[in-house]
Design a protein around this motif. Structure first.
Motif, PDB file in Angstrom:
ATOM      1  N   ALA A 117       0.833  -1.209   0.000  1.00 47.24           N
ATOM      2  CA  ALA A 117       0.000   0.000   0.000  1.00 47.24           C
ATOM      3  C   ALA A 117       0.866   1.258   0.000  1.00 47.24           C
ATOM      4  CB  ALA A 117      -0.952  -0.015   1.184  1.00 47.24           C
ATOM      5  N   LYS A 118       1.938   1.276   0.778  1.00 44.31           N
ATOM      6  CA  LYS A 118       2.798   2.459   0.835  1.00 44.31           C
ATOM      7  C   LYS A 118       3.454   2.741  -0.518  1.00 44.31           C
ATOM      8  CE  LYS A 118       3.852   2.386   5.760  1.00 44.31           C
ATOM      9  NZ  LYS A 118       4.888   2.271   6.775  1.00 44.31           N
ATOM     10  N   ALA A 119       3.882   1.704  -1.216  1.00 42.63           N
ATOM     11  CA  ALA A 119       4.509   1.882  -2.529  1.00 42.63           C
ATOM     12  C   ALA A 119       3.491   2.412  -3.540  1.00 42.63           C
ATOM     13  CB  ALA A 119       5.115   0.572  -3.013  1.00 42.63           C
ATOM     14  N   PHE A 120       2.264   1.895  -3.481  1.00 39.25           N
ATOM     15  CA  PHE A 120       1.215   2.391  -4.375  1.00 39.25           C
ATOM     16  C   PHE A 120       0.913   3.854  -4.079  1.00 39.25           C
ATOM     17  CE2 PHE A 120       0.889  -1.749  -5.868  1.00 39.25           C
ATOM     18  CZ  PHE A 120      -0.149  -1.933  -6.752  1.00 39.25           C
ATOM     19  N   GLU A 121       0.764   4.187  -2.812  1.00 45.25           N
ATOM     20  CA  GLU A 121       0.467   5.569  -2.415  1.00 45.25           C
ATOM     21  C   GLU A 121       1.595   6.516  -2.815  1.00 45.25           C
ATOM     22  OE1 GLU A 121      -0.410   5.106   1.743  1.00 45.25           O
ATOM     23  OE2 GLU A 121      -2.230   3.948   1.291  1.00 45.25           O
ATOM     24  N   ALA A 122       2.847   6.052  -2.721  1.00 49.85           N
ATOM     25  CA  ALA A 122       3.983   6.887  -3.118  1.00 49.85           C
ATOM     26  C   ALA A 122       3.937   7.218  -4.616  1.00 49.85           C
ATOM     27  CB  ALA A 122       5.301   6.193  -2.775  1.00 49.85           C
TER      28      ALA A 122
ATOM     29  N   ALA B 152      -6.515   1.213  -1.601  1.00 51.95           N
ATOM     30  CA  ALA B 152      -7.591   0.532  -0.880  1.00 51.95           C
ATOM     31  C   ALA B 152      -8.006  -0.729  -1.633  1.00 51.95           C
ATOM     32  CB  ALA B 152      -8.793   1.456  -0.732  1.00 51.95           C
ATOM     33  N   ILE B 153      -8.294  -1.788  -0.872  1.00 54.07           N
ATOM     34  CA  ILE B 153      -8.783  -3.035  -1.458  1.00 54.07           C
ATOM     35  C   ILE B 153     -10.107  -3.375  -0.786  1.00 54.07           C
ATOM     36  CG2 ILE B 153      -8.390  -5.512  -1.758  1.00 54.07           C
ATOM     37  CD1 ILE B 153      -5.382  -4.898  -1.813  1.00 54.07           C
ATOM     38  N   ALA B 154     -11.184  -3.355  -1.572  1.00 56.29           N
ATOM     39  CA  ALA B 154     -12.502  -3.715  -1.053  1.00 56.29           C
ATOM     40  C   ALA B 154     -12.808  -5.188  -1.309  1.00 56.29           C
ATOM     41  CB  ALA B 154     -13.584  -2.845  -1.694  1.00 56.29           C
ATOM     42  N   GLN B 155     -12.349  -5.713  -2.438  1.00 57.70           N
ATOM     43  CA  GLN B 155     -12.611  -7.100  -2.818  1.00 57.70           C
ATOM     44  C   GLN B 155     -11.418  -7.645  -3.595  1.00 57.70           C
ATOM     45  OE1 GLN B 155     -17.399  -6.613  -3.685  1.00 57.70           O
ATOM     46  NE2 GLN B 155     -16.152  -7.477  -5.254  1.00 57.70           N
ATOM     47  N   CYS B 156     -11.236  -8.952  -3.508  1.00 58.09           N
ATOM     48  CA  CYS B 156     -10.293  -9.674  -4.363  1.00 58.09           C
ATOM     49  C   CYS B 156     -11.106 -10.694  -5.148  1.00 58.09           C
ATOM     50  CB  CYS B 156      -9.219 -10.381  -3.554  1.00 58.09           C
ATOM     51  SG  CYS B 156      -8.041  -9.263  -2.790  1.00 58.09           S
ATOM     52  N   ASN B 157     -10.895 -10.731  -6.452  1.00 58.04           N
ATOM     53  CA  ASN B 157     -11.666 -11.598  -7.335  1.00 58.04           C
ATOM     54  C   ASN B 157     -10.749 -12.556  -8.077  1.00 58.04           C
ATOM     55  OD1 ASN B 157     -14.067 -10.054  -6.759  1.00 58.04           O
ATOM     56  ND2 ASN B 157     -13.277  -8.503  -8.141  1.00 58.04           N
ATOM     57  N   LEU B 158     -11.260 -13.736  -8.358  1.00 58.87           N
ATOM     58  CA  LEU B 158     -10.531 -14.761  -9.098  1.00 58.87           C
ATOM     59  C   LEU B 158     -11.393 -15.181 -10.278  1.00 58.87           C
ATOM     60  CD1 LEU B 158      -8.045 -16.665  -9.133  1.00 58.87           C
ATOM     61  CD2 LEU B 158      -9.396 -18.249  -7.759  1.00 58.87           C
ATOM     62  N   SER B 159     -10.804 -15.235 -11.447  1.00 51.88           N
ATOM     63  CA  SER B 159     -11.538 -15.591 -12.656  1.00 51.88           C
ATOM     64  C   SER B 159     -10.780 -16.683 -13.402  1.00 51.88           C
ATOM     65  CB  SER B 159     -11.682 -14.353 -13.543  1.00 51.88           C
ATOM     66  OG  SER B 159     -12.253 -14.696 -14.771  1.00 51.88           O
ATOM     67  N   LEU B 160     -11.475 -17.768 -13.708  1.00 50.42           N
ATOM     68  CA  LEU B 160     -10.914 -18.878 -14.475  1.00 50.42           C
ATOM     69  C   LEU B 160     -11.553 -18.898 -15.846  1.00 50.42           C
ATOM     70  CD1 LEU B 160      -9.439 -21.651 -14.840  1.00 50.42           C
ATOM     71  CD2 LEU B 160     -11.470 -22.695 -13.816  1.00 50.42           C
ATOM     72  N   SER B 161     -10.741 -18.981 -16.878  1.00 44.32           N
ATOM     73  CA  SER B 161     -11.231 -19.145 -18.247  1.00 44.32           C
ATOM     74  C   SER B 161     -10.778 -20.512 -18.734  1.00 44.32           C
ATOM     75  CB  SER B 161     -10.689 -18.046 -19.162  1.00 44.32           C
ATOM     76  OG  SER B 161     -11.185 -16.793 -18.768  1.00 44.32           O
ATOM     77  N   HIS B 162     -11.741 -21.397 -18.975  1.00 48.54           N
ATOM     78  CA  HIS B 162     -11.413 -22.762 -19.397  1.00 48.54           C
ATOM     79  C   HIS B 162     -10.767 -22.806 -20.771  1.00 48.54           C
ATOM     80  CE1 HIS B 162     -13.326 -24.771 -16.063  1.00 48.54           C
ATOM     81  NE2 HIS B 162     -14.460 -24.121 -16.273  1.00 48.54           N
ATOM     82  N   GLN B 163     -11.261 -21.958 -21.692  1.00 44.32           N
ATOM     83  CA  GLN B 163     -10.876 -22.084 -23.093  1.00 44.32           C
ATOM     84  C   GLN B 163     -10.084 -20.880 -23.593  1.00 44.32           C
ATOM     85  OE1 GLN B 163     -14.213 -22.254 -25.795  1.00 44.32           O
ATOM     86  NE2 GLN B 163     -13.065 -23.453 -27.266  1.00 44.32           N
TER      87      GLN B 163
END
Length: 184
Positions: A32-37, A43-54
């Motif tokens: 977070a400090k590196a991003f803010e710099a 800020a992180i409200a959610q983390c999402n994971l997405s799989l694409s089979h093809q």
């Protein structure tokens, strides 16, 4: 972490700086400090994971509008994906420009996407997985999208589209008035 400008104002490729030894390596994937710099939203409200089979599966182009406009931080943790971001901020010097970036488990790159950027990606391999953090909660009333093949942007996707959701196929073509009305 190294923050490499993409050519679009406020969007960055994030390279790891691994510290290696006989066991493998260690690297900071997010700070977070590196991003803010860098002036980026951390800020992180959610983390999402997405799989694409093809291979060839395409998702997007998506974004959220205020009051739930979201910044995204993406990585590909299995296989490879081609990510495209489009600057939809009317006041931006890179308005309506887009950039494509390959993220893969092998190159371990990350991509920071500012608020009010359209984002979509295509699976370059079968079984590819994307992991991404967003700065705001998913808010259906603020969700927007534009067609992946919109002639305004002339995006050159690397593969023919093998799969696309009905929702993504139904997004409208780009309208400058739509983004001008929601710009902060």
């Amino acid at each position: 972490m190294q923050f490499i400008p993409t050519g679009l104002a406020g969007a960055f490729i994030i390279e790891l700086e691994p510290i290696a030894d006989d066991r493998g390596f260690f690297a900071r994937a997010f700070c977070a400090k590196a991003f803010e710099a860098q002036g980026l939203k951390s800020a992180i409200a959610q983390c999402n994971l997405s799989l694409s089979h093809q291979q060839g599966t395409l998702r997007g182009l998506h974004y959220q509008t205020p009051p739930a406009a979201e910044a995204k931080f993406l990585r590909c943790i299995q296989g490879a994906n081609y990510h495209v971001i489009v600057d939809l901020r009317p006041e931006s010097v890179t308005y309506l420009q887009h950039v494509g970036v390959e993220l893969s488990a092998q190159n371990r790159r990350g991509l920071y996407v500012p608020e009010l950027f359209g984002h979509g990606y295509q699976a370059l391999t079968d079984g590819s997985e994307a992991l991404y953090s967003v700065s705001e909660f998913y808010t259906p009333g603020c969700e927007q999208g534009i067609r992946y093949d919109d002639p305004t942007f002339k995006i050159d996707w690397p593969l023919p589209v093998s799969q696309l959701s009905a929702k993504d196929a139904a997004w409208p073509l780009f309208s400058p008035t739509a983004t001008a009305e929601v710009s902060p």
